[in-house]
Scaffold this motif. Structure first.
Motif, PDB file in Angstrom:
ATOM      1  N   GLU A 252      -4.393  -4.522   6.781  1.00 18.66           N
ATOM      2  CA  GLU A 252      -3.577  -5.686   6.410  1.00 18.66           C
ATOM      3  C   GLU A 252      -3.419  -5.790   4.898  1.00 18.66           C
ATOM      4  O   GLU A 252      -2.316  -5.994   4.391  1.00 18.66           O
ATOM      5  CB  GLU A 252      -4.220  -6.965   6.954  1.00 18.66           C
ATOM      6  N   LEU A 253      -4.528  -5.636   4.161  1.00 18.78           N
ATOM      7  CA  LEU A 253      -4.449  -5.723   2.708  1.00 18.78           C
ATOM      8  C   LEU A 253      -3.711  -4.514   2.129  1.00 18.78           C
ATOM      9  O   LEU A 253      -2.909  -4.645   1.196  1.00 18.78           O
ATOM     10  CB  LEU A 253      -5.853  -5.820   2.116  1.00 18.78           C
ATOM     11  N   TYR A 254      -3.964  -3.344   2.674  1.00 18.31           N
ATOM     12  CA  TYR A 254      -3.328  -2.124   2.177  1.00 18.31           C
ATOM     13  C   TYR A 254      -1.799  -2.229   2.242  1.00 18.31           C
ATOM     14  O   TYR A 254      -1.095  -1.941   1.258  1.00 18.31           O
ATOM     15  CB  TYR A 254      -3.805  -0.919   2.987  1.00 18.31           C
ATOM     16  N   VAL A 255      -1.271  -2.641   3.410  1.00 17.72           N
ATOM     17  CA  VAL A 255       0.186  -2.685   3.551  1.00 17.72           C
ATOM     18  C   VAL A 255       0.778  -3.800   2.691  1.00 17.72           C
ATOM     19  O   VAL A 255       1.962  -3.722   2.297  1.00 17.72           O
ATOM     20  CB  VAL A 255       0.598  -2.858   5.033  1.00 17.72           C
ATOM     21  N   THR A 256      -0.022  -4.813   2.364  1.00 23.19           N
ATOM     22  CA  THR A 256       0.436  -5.865   1.465  1.00 23.19           C
ATOM     23  C   THR A 256       0.602  -5.334   0.044  1.00 23.19           C
ATOM     24  O   THR A 256       1.545  -5.691  -0.667  1.00 23.19           O
ATOM     25  CB  THR A 256      -0.551  -7.045   1.455  1.00 23.19           C
ATOM     26  N   LEU A 257      -0.313  -4.439  -0.362  1.00 24.70           N
ATOM     27  CA  LEU A 257      -0.306  -3.912  -1.723  1.00 24.70           C
ATOM     28  C   LEU A 257       0.566  -2.676  -1.888  1.00 24.70           C
ATOM     29  O   LEU A 257       1.137  -2.449  -2.963  1.00 24.70           O
ATOM     30  CB  LEU A 257      -1.737  -3.558  -2.144  1.00 24.70           C
ATOM     31  N   ASP A 258       0.659  -1.866  -0.857  1.00 24.52           N
ATOM     32  CA  ASP A 258       1.296  -0.555  -0.966  1.00 24.52           C
ATOM     33  C   ASP A 258       2.762  -0.677  -1.367  1.00 24.52           C
ATOM     34  O   ASP A 258       3.564  -1.348  -0.714  1.00 24.52           O
ATOM     35  CB  ASP A 258       1.188   0.182   0.368  1.00 24.52           C
ATOM     36  N   GLY A 259       3.096  -0.053  -2.494  1.00 22.48           N
ATOM     37  CA  GLY A 259       4.467  -0.031  -2.965  1.00 22.48           C
ATOM     38  C   GLY A 259       4.904  -1.277  -3.705  1.00 22.48           C
ATOM     39  O   GLY A 259       6.060  -1.351  -4.147  1.00 22.48           O
ATOM     40  N   THR A 260       4.012  -2.249  -3.857  1.00 28.30           N
ATOM     41  CA  THR A 260       4.387  -3.505  -4.522  1.00 28.30           C
ATOM     42  C   THR A 260       3.782  -3.655  -5.906  1.00 28.30           C
ATOM     43  O   THR A 260       4.221  -4.502  -6.677  1.00 28.30           O
ATOM     44  CB  THR A 260       3.958  -4.718  -3.671  1.00 28.30           C
ATOM     45  N   ASP A 261       2.761  -2.858  -6.214  1.00 31.54           N
ATOM     46  CA  ASP A 261       2.089  -2.971  -7.510  1.00 31.54           C
ATOM     47  C   ASP A 261       1.717  -1.574  -7.978  1.00 31.54           C
ATOM     48  O   ASP A 261       0.983  -0.855  -7.287  1.00 31.54           O
ATOM     49  CB  ASP A 261       0.832  -3.850  -7.392  1.00 31.54           C
ATOM     50  N   SER A 262       2.201  -1.194  -9.143  1.00 33.37           N
ATOM     51  CA  SER A 262       1.978   0.165  -9.651  1.00 33.37           C
ATOM     52  C   SER A 262       0.520   0.455  -9.938  1.00 33.37           C
ATOM     53  O   SER A 262       0.120   1.617 -10.048  1.00 33.37           O
ATOM     54  CB  SER A 262       2.810   0.389 -10.921  1.00 33.37           C
ATOM     55  N   ARG A 263      -0.289  -0.582 -10.052  1.00 34.00           N
ATOM     56  CA  ARG A 263      -1.722  -0.369 -10.302  1.00 34.00           C
ATOM     57  C   ARG A 263      -2.447   0.109  -9.054  1.00 34.00           C
ATOM     58  O   ARG A 263      -3.533   0.677  -9.142  1.00 34.00           O
ATOM     59  CB  ARG A 263      -2.347  -1.662 -10.830  1.00 34.00           C
ATOM     60  N   PHE A 264      -1.861  -0.150  -7.886  1.00 36.56           N
ATOM     61  CA  PHE A 264      -2.401   0.343  -6.614  1.00 36.56           C
ATOM     62  C   PHE A 264      -1.667   1.624  -6.300  1.00 36.56           C
ATOM     63  O   PHE A 264      -0.637   1.644  -5.648  1.00 36.56           O
ATOM     64  CB  PHE A 264      -2.188  -0.715  -5.533  1.00 36.56           C
ATOM     65  N   ASP A 265      -2.225   2.734  -6.795  1.00 35.64           N
ATOM     66  CA  ASP A 265      -1.453   3.973  -6.915  1.00 35.64           C
ATOM     67  C   ASP A 265      -2.191   5.158  -6.291  1.00 35.64           C
ATOM     68  O   ASP A 265      -3.398   5.329  -6.486  1.00 35.64           O
ATOM     69  CB  ASP A 265      -1.182   4.242  -8.400  1.00 35.64           C
ATOM     70  N   GLY A 266      -1.449   5.975  -5.563  1.00 31.77           N
ATOM     71  CA  GLY A 266      -2.051   7.123  -4.897  1.00 31.77           C
ATOM     72  C   GLY A 266      -2.564   8.180  -5.853  1.00 31.77           C
ATOM     73  O   GLY A 266      -3.614   8.780  -5.623  1.00 31.77           O
ATOM     74  N   ARG A 267      -1.859   8.421  -6.944  1.00 29.39           N
ATOM     75  CA  ARG A 267      -2.310   9.424  -7.912  1.00 29.39           C
ATOM     76  C   ARG A 267      -3.599   8.963  -8.586  1.00 29.39           C
ATOM     77  O   ARG A 267      -4.537   9.749  -8.755  1.00 29.39           O
ATOM     78  CB  ARG A 267      -1.229   9.683  -8.963  1.00 29.39           C
ATOM     79  N   ASN A 268      -3.649   7.690  -8.977  1.00 29.04           N
ATOM     80  CA  ASN A 268      -4.879   7.158  -9.569  1.00 29.04           C
ATOM     81  C   ASN A 268      -6.043   7.237  -8.585  1.00 29.04           C
ATOM     82  O   ASN A 268      -7.180   7.531  -8.963  1.00 29.04           O
ATOM     83  CB  ASN A 268      -4.669   5.714 -10.015  1.00 29.04           C
TER      84      ASN A 268
END
Length: 322
Positions: A252-268
């Motif tokens: 639930e939290l992941y899908v809320t954040l995913d793609g909405t904030d650049s700080r929550f980033d797959g490369r990082n």
């Protein structure tokens, strides 16, 4: 105390960042209280911003001695002199500490948070094997200085895992500090995707990198595993285990954040897992054994995951986690 702790104290002080002050062997409690209690908790390193906005109380756990003792000292000190909002307790545990004791200490961090502490655990020198840690800890200080260990990444790790990346849904998002954090996230992803609600929220996402847990023989997307979510407000209701301050990422939290904030980033996330926690790459075709396990696992989640055209890549725990 082995020589490695003395060396780290010296190097943390010498390499303190501009705007920060670093001291060692600092008492946590006033003398009158330590006399009353009969024990005197002292921190290996106190790293403090000159403006007072952050203080990091850092403990180095080098040997196989039980690291939970220091967690208990800080937790009980908090009962008598509560930690300030700007304070963070950070335990840095080397690979020389046995897996069970490391994990016990990591889970004790959850209890420390439950009594209102800002507490973290991470690995110390993640790329160095336990045998080498033992060897280094028995050198003379002069010989250890000549080895030239890279201490700057250790300072950066302590600062990065204790820093809030962003806040969402009354949760402070941090990088996972310890492999136990990573594996608890992996477990949570599998639990969530075994529910209809979790499947509906997750949808079907294209994934390249998967964290592998050799104990449960299961996997989870690496970005999901790389972050923890600490409740922003302490909930004192301890009558129900569900209110204990668990910090796993949730679908639930992941899908809320995913793609909405650049700080929550797959490369990082990937860089943190491989550089800060020493996880290693293994392509699908490089390990037939893991590939077989992955295919069996994937049968249960084929409706929720699409493998990237370049093929799956596994992130394996460092050898000291096994």
């Amino acid at each position: 105390m082995g020589v490695l702790t003395s060396y780290l104290q010296q190097e943390f002080i010498r390499r303190a960042y501009p705007g920060w002050v670093c001291r060692h062997e600092i008492a946590i409690l006033p003398k009158e209280l330590t006399n009353f209690l009969g024990y005197a908790p002292r921190v290996d390193i106190l790293l403090e911003r000159q403006d007072g906005s952050r203080r990091l109380w850092i403990e180095f756990e080098i040997s196989r001695a039980d690291p939970v003792a220091n967690h208990a000292k800080f937790a009980t000190a908090h009962l008598f002199k509560p930690q300030q909002e700007t304070d963070s307790f950070i335990s840095m545990v080397s690979s020389h500490v046995a897996r069970g004791r490391r994990n016990l200490a990591a889970n004790t961090i959850l209890l420390m948070r439950h009594i209102g502490m800002n507490a973290f655990q991470t690995v110390l020198f993640p790329q160095i094997a336990r045998e080498e840690i033992q060897h280094l800890n028995h050198l003379s200080l002069k010989s250890l200085i000549n080895v030239g260990l890279a201490v700057k990444p250790e300072i950066e790790r302590a600062m990065s895992i204790s820093a809030t990346i962003l806040t969402a849904l009354s949760r402070r998002i941090h990088f996972a500090g310890d492999m136990m954090d990573v594996m608890l996230n992996l477990r949570q992803w599998n639990n969530d995707l075994n529910t209809l609600q979790g499947q509906a929220l997750w949808g079907k996402r294209t994934i390249t990198y998967f964290v592998f847990d050799p104990y449960s023989k299961s996997f989870a997307p690496s970005k999901f595993c790389a972050y923890i979510a600490i409740p922003s407000v302490f909930n004192p209701n301890i009558t129900n285990v569900g209110y204990i301050n668990r910090v796993e990422m949730t679908v639930e939290l992941y899908v809320t954040l995913d793609g909405t904030d650049s700080r929550f980033d797959g490369r990082n996330a990937h860089n943190h897992l491989t550089q800060s926690l020493a996880m290693t790459h293994c392509k699908y075709n490089q390990s037939p054994e893991i590939a077989v396990i992955f295919n069996e696992w994937l049968n249960n989640y084929s409706n929720s995951i699409k493998i990237h055209p370049n093929g799956a890549v596994f992130l394996l725990p460092p050898s000291w986690f096994k």
